[in-house]
Design a protein around this motif. Structure first.
Motif, PDB file in Angstrom:
ATOM      1  N   ILE A 179      58.656  82.278  56.728  1.00 41.61           N
ATOM      2  CA  ILE A 179      60.030  82.245  57.221  1.00 41.61           C
ATOM      3  C   ILE A 179      60.719  83.556  56.855  1.00 41.61           C
ATOM      4  O   ILE A 179      60.350  84.214  55.879  1.00 41.61           O
ATOM      5  CB  ILE A 179      60.809  81.021  56.675  1.00 41.61           C
ATOM      6  N   THR A 180      61.722  83.931  57.637  1.00 40.83           N
ATOM      7  CA  THR A 180      62.367  85.226  57.438  1.00 40.83           C
ATOM      8  C   THR A 180      63.454  85.204  56.382  1.00 40.83           C
ATOM      9  O   THR A 180      63.836  86.258  55.873  1.00 40.83           O
ATOM     10  CB  THR A 180      62.966  85.764  58.747  1.00 40.83           C
ATOM     11  N   ASP A 181      63.970  84.041  56.058  1.00 39.76           N
ATOM     12  CA  ASP A 181      65.033  83.944  55.057  1.00 39.76           C
ATOM     13  C   ASP A 181      65.285  82.481  54.733  1.00 39.76           C
ATOM     14  O   ASP A 181      64.835  81.592  55.453  1.00 39.76           O
ATOM     15  CB  ASP A 181      66.323  84.581  55.571  1.00 39.76           C
ATOM     16  N   LEU A 182      66.025  82.247  53.682  1.00 45.35           N
ATOM     17  CA  LEU A 182      66.384  80.880  53.311  1.00 45.35           C
ATOM     18  C   LEU A 182      67.704  80.451  53.933  1.00 45.35           C
ATOM     19  O   LEU A 182      68.117  79.310  53.784  1.00 45.35           O
ATOM     20  CB  LEU A 182      66.472  80.749  51.781  1.00 45.35           C
ATOM     21  N   ASN A 183      68.389  81.370  54.622  1.00 44.76           N
ATOM     22  CA  ASN A 183      69.656  81.036  55.282  1.00 44.76           C
ATOM     23  C   ASN A 183      69.443  79.973  56.348  1.00 44.76           C
ATOM     24  O   ASN A 183      68.349  79.817  56.883  1.00 44.76           O
ATOM     25  CB  ASN A 183      70.267  82.278  55.945  1.00 44.76           C
ATOM     26  N   GLU A 184      70.535  79.293  56.682  1.00 41.40           N
ATOM     27  CA  GLU A 184      70.450  78.258  57.718  1.00 41.40           C
ATOM     28  C   GLU A 184      70.136  78.852  59.090  1.00 41.40           C
ATOM     29  O   GLU A 184      69.520  78.203  59.922  1.00 41.40           O
ATOM     30  CB  GLU A 184      71.759  77.476  57.771  1.00 41.40           C
ATOM     31  N   GLN A 185      70.588  80.064  59.343  1.00 41.35           N
ATOM     32  CA  GLN A 185      70.324  80.721  60.626  1.00 41.35           C
ATOM     33  C   GLN A 185      69.660  82.077  60.374  1.00 41.35           C
ATOM     34  O   GLN A 185      70.286  83.128  60.532  1.00 41.35           O
ATOM     35  CB  GLN A 185      71.606  80.878  61.424  1.00 41.35           C
ATOM     36  N   GLU A 216      70.015  96.445  58.752  1.00 38.96           N
ATOM     37  CA  GLU A 216      70.557  96.854  57.459  1.00 38.96           C
ATOM     38  C   GLU A 216      69.599  96.442  56.345  1.00 38.96           C
ATOM     39  O   GLU A 216      68.809  95.513  56.507  1.00 38.96           O
ATOM     40  CB  GLU A 216      71.932  96.230  57.242  1.00 38.96           C
ATOM     41  N   PRO A 217      69.672  97.118  55.185  1.00 39.38           N
ATOM     42  CA  PRO A 217      68.792  96.753  54.070  1.00 39.38           C
ATOM     43  C   PRO A 217      68.933  95.284  53.698  1.00 39.38           C
ATOM     44  O   PRO A 217      70.030  94.723  53.727  1.00 39.38           O
ATOM     45  CB  PRO A 217      69.282  97.636  52.916  1.00 39.38           C
ATOM     46  N   LYS A 218      67.821  94.688  53.370  1.00 37.90           N
ATOM     47  CA  LYS A 218      67.761  93.300  52.909  1.00 37.90           C
ATOM     48  C   LYS A 218      68.311  92.304  53.931  1.00 37.90           C
ATOM     49  O   LYS A 218      68.841  91.262  53.574  1.00 37.90           O
ATOM     50  CB  LYS A 218      68.493  93.148  51.571  1.00 37.90           C
ATOM     51  N   SER A 219      68.142  92.614  55.217  1.00 34.65           N
ATOM     52  CA  SER A 219      68.542  91.677  56.273  1.00 34.65           C
ATOM     53  C   SER A 219      67.632  90.466  56.308  1.00 34.65           C
ATOM     54  O   SER A 219      68.026  89.398  56.749  1.00 34.65           O
ATOM     55  CB  SER A 219      68.514  92.366  57.647  1.00 34.65           C
ATOM     56  N   THR A 220      66.406  90.662  55.868  1.00 31.29           N
ATOM     57  CA  THR A 220      65.464  89.555  55.774  1.00 31.29           C
ATOM     58  C   THR A 220      65.005  89.423  54.331  1.00 31.29           C
ATOM     59  O   THR A 220      65.044  90.387  53.558  1.00 31.29           O
ATOM     60  CB  THR A 220      64.232  89.761  56.669  1.00 31.29           C
ATOM     61  N   PHE A 221      64.584  88.244  53.978  1.00 31.00           N
ATOM     62  CA  PHE A 221      64.015  87.973  52.660  1.00 31.00           C
ATOM     63  C   PHE A 221      62.929  86.935  52.895  1.00 31.00           C
ATOM     64  O   PHE A 221      63.134  85.737  52.742  1.00 31.00           O
ATOM     65  CB  PHE A 221      65.094  87.477  51.705  1.00 31.00           C
ATOM     66  N   SER A 225      53.481  72.098  48.546  1.00 32.34           N
ATOM     67  CA  SER A 225      53.785  71.308  47.359  1.00 32.34           C
ATOM     68  C   SER A 225      55.080  71.666  46.648  1.00 32.34           C
ATOM     69  O   SER A 225      55.410  71.042  45.650  1.00 32.34           O
ATOM     70  CB  SER A 225      52.628  71.438  46.361  1.00 32.34           C
ATOM     71  N   SER A 226      55.805  72.674  47.138  1.00 24.62           N
ATOM     72  CA  SER A 226      57.025  73.059  46.433  1.00 24.62           C
ATOM     73  C   SER A 226      58.021  73.705  47.382  1.00 24.62           C
ATOM     74  O   SER A 226      57.822  73.744  48.588  1.00 24.62           O
ATOM     75  CB  SER A 226      56.694  74.013  45.292  1.00 24.62           C
ATOM     76  N   GLU A 227      59.081  74.249  46.808  1.00 21.44           N
ATOM     77  CA  GLU A 227      60.091  74.956  47.585  1.00 21.44           C
ATOM     78  C   GLU A 227      59.529  76.289  48.073  1.00 21.44           C
ATOM     79  O   GLU A 227      58.546  76.788  47.530  1.00 21.44           O
ATOM     80  CB  GLU A 227      61.311  75.203  46.699  1.00 21.44           C
ATOM     81  N   PRO A 228      60.162  76.889  49.086  1.00 24.35           N
ATOM     82  CA  PRO A 228      59.708  78.200  49.558  1.00 24.35           C
ATOM     83  C   PRO A 228      59.677  79.232  48.426  1.00 24.35           C
ATOM     84  O   PRO A 228      60.534  79.219  47.540  1.00 24.35           O
ATOM     85  CB  PRO A 228      60.759  78.574  50.606  1.00 24.35           C
TER      86      PRO A 228
END
Length: 145
Positions: free
Chosen positions: A92-98, A116-121, A128-131
């Motif tokens: 996944i590209t990020d933990l954000n909702e969108q 921009e820097p850090k647009s994706t994480f 078995s766990s969280e991302p």
């Protein structure tokens, strides 16, 4: 020790790539890049870094923009990369909702229209766990000055 638990083949392999063959999708924070360069230079005669994670089909960086730019500025002619199956639903590209869609990430890289820097994480979703941060899929590489 931490390990990821997933069934699908995500990692397609390791390779040494010429920097010009790797595509970026984000700008970097110049101060962070400069600090990383200074740190890497302090490790001479060789450095050990996590490999850059790239899409196996496009060579777009998924994780490691600052490492990539630092290694390129230091003049390394081969960059350690791990090729990932970027289309896999566990990435996944990020933990954000969108989050930004993967297709948009690729499009920005191909069109050289950097985000921009850090647009994706990017994260990996294991069974078995969280991302978890996707850098956990990196291998360590030794580079010599």
């Amino acid at each position: 020790m931490y390990s990821l638990d997933f069934n699908e083949p995500l990692v397609k392999g390791f390779s040494w790539e010429h920097p010009d063959l790797i595509l970026t999708h984000e700008k970097v924070v110049e101060e962070r890049c400069a600090s990383l360069i200074n740190y890497l230079e302090s490790l001479k005669p060789y450095v050990i870094v996590p490999s850059i994670l790239v899409c196996d089909k496009t060579n777009v960086i998924i994780d490691g923009h600052h490492r990539y730019f630092a290694l390129k500025k230091l003049g390394f002619e081969k960059i350690p990369t791990i090729k990932l199956n970027y289309s896999n639903h566990r990435i996944i590209t990020d933990l954000n909702e969108q989050p930004i869609k993967k297709e948009v990430v690729i499009q920005h890289a191909v069109n050289k229209n950097l985000l921009e820097p850090k647009s994706t994480f990017h994260h990996i979703v294991d069974v078995s766990s969280e991302p978890q941060p996707i850098i956990l899929l990196s291998s360590l590489a030794k580079l010599e000055f």
